[in-house]
Design an enzyme around this catalytic site. Sequence first.
Site, short mmCIF file in Angstrom:
data_model
loop_
_atom_site.label_atom_id
_atom_site.label_comp_id
_atom_site.label_asym_id
_atom_site.label_seq_id
_atom_site.Cartn_x
_atom_site.Cartn_y
_atom_site.Cartn_z
N HIS A 136 -5.02 6.54 8.12
CA HIS A 136 -3.66 6.78 8.60
C HIS A 136 -2.95 7.69 7.60
O HIS A 136 -3.44 7.93 6.50
CB HIS A 136 -2.89 5.48 8.78
N CYS A 168 0.86 -1.18 0.00
CA CYS A 168 0.00 0.00 0.00
C CYS A 168 0.90 1.23 0.00
O CYS A 168 2.12 1.11 -0.07
CB CYS A 168 -0.97 0.01 1.18
#
Length: 707
Positions: free
Chosen positions: A625, A428
Amino acid sequence: MTDTQVAAKAPGGIRVGVQKFGTFLSGMIMPNIPALIAWGIFTAFFIAVGWTPNPALESIVGPMIHYLLPILIAYQGGRMVYETRGAVVGAVATFGAIAGSDWLIALLNEDLVAAGEKEIGQIHMFIGAMIMGPLAAWVMKKLDALWEGKIKAGFEMLVNMFSAGIFGFIAAVFAFYVLAPIVNWIMDLLGGAVGWLVDNGLLPLTSILIEPAKVFFLNNAINHGVLTPLGTAESAEAGKSILFLLEANPGPGLGILLAFTLFGVGAARASAPGAAIIQFFGGIHEVYFPYVLMKPALLLAVIAGGATGVGTNAIFQSGLVAPAAPGSIIAVLAQTARDSYVGVILSVVLSALVSFLIAAVILRASRKRDLAAEAAGSDGFATAVARTQANKGKSSATLSGLAGAGAAGGTATLTAPAHTIERVVFACDAGMGSSAMGASVLRNKFKAAGIEGVNVTNKAIAALDGSADLVVTQQQLTDRARQREQSAVHVSVDNFMNSPKYDEIVQMLLVQQSADETKAEHGEPTDEGAGFVATPTPATDAPATRAEARAAAAAVDSGAAASEGVLTQGSVRIHAGSVSRDEAIREAADILGSAGAVTGKYYDAMLTREQTVSTFMGNELAIPHGTNDAKDAVLASALTVVRYDGGVDWDGDKVTFVVGIAGRGDEHLGLLQNVALLFSDEEQVEQLKRAETPEELYTLLKTVNEG
């Protein structure tokens, strides 16, 4: 970075920039479409040429478009940048632009009257609102940061109220004298350009730009930045506007889907009828984009169809009274002006017919090649759907459903590679949140299936080093990952928690394992390692043997133990109602900040991450996040868990649990992986939803942490 790399990245960077700009404009306009529809109803019924002329109710039309709609847009734009505080100063500042424009027009009309010429009408500050609302909010946000933490206790409210009021006053004066003249000039320029196209019969040529822009999700900047403001102004004067139909016409997309229904092959043909219903009646135009991407020559079909529709409306002088959103035939007919039904209906029918005929010729010409590709197990439809979602920049329930329908009617499964899969990497953007949870879920599935010796790790895309055999990424990130891992098998998923692709990966590895065992029984060499036991490979940080894999698992267990303090009882909350996605992210950032885990910059990094790739994980879970560039804003590892019983709309997906992450090193990964296992079990998710107090919820989560 080399010149070649820069050149390769530039087009994508421009495309992403235009997408983000268009998405931001859309974010200001779309929530206010109901107000535009209400204004359109007043216009359609009560103006002099409406269905039921009513001078008293007609008096609502002018103030709504001139004051209410721009203020609503400015309020929404300010709210997107700096919540309610930004919304208020943005609205106040925009009122200055409205008044400034009116003042300039009044002065100009005095000169026109003196010269015996016709007066000009008001200029509606849609563009001014889209500029001033976010701009004022952004400046207010920066000003607040200057004195954050420096205000004496007890004076916070006084300072907050007066600082916003004083800045709102200053911004309104700025908008009055500076922005209003600029916007008036822009509107005059754009209006003149459109007028020139209409006068010279060239308006159908706009389809050359608009139709391809739609397919690549670049149309929002044109639609909301130009067509909506100009169309609304024209409708206020004439009672209708052809500009509302340049993009919203559902005919070209319908023609493409009907052509695939009759002449397509494989998954595309199987899914086309359902997609046609969604597109034509539901107004979700993006469902036909994958079909065009499968065969770029079909851009000719949608351009010709779009131009036919625009030309038909130009001939019949037909238009809509307000924007048709979404672009459904129902919305189009509902907004059609009283004298325009023949032209509008013909424009839809003829554009669909032209698009269908051209698409049919293209599909028939390539049918033999398409059938051969289907027989080989690859018709390209799943890839086209993934590319469409990548172009959109975020996951889409509609497109995911389209891919599922295509798979049901075709063969969209993973094909085993020639070499043995030994290293699986979840990648990611930051490598610390969603990928860690996905890796944990797949690792657990491998264990349940009895697959051993396959190492599953998670990394940031920037850390991919060419050693992976299989890389799993969210759909928007697959192209980036493929550039760094060119020899690996790449799997795109719509979320990391419960993607059906996981079962396909498991099945593929079981088939490979069975084949290797059969070769071993007959004394034949296996592919690069028997029984999925990896051979050591230099220059890689991934464990290469079963012993090393077991050591890695032990390290994960120790990480979980070390991370017991990462989630504290004070970081677990339950709310009965609902909030917006950005409000949920703000709360997660505030909790992390209160715990001393992040600085104030981390919230912006979380929003940036969300704009790049959604952190929705599936099973009602999101894990916002920061980006990889925000590591300097992380002071310590921490997790927050907030349950919103009213649900959070996370870009179209329902989220109940928001788990905020701040990770320093690997301290948080053990707990995060256990959270992933917890949320991959729907029964345990229901148990978490039944917890009545934050203390009870924390106890359930702490039990997982200790396990």
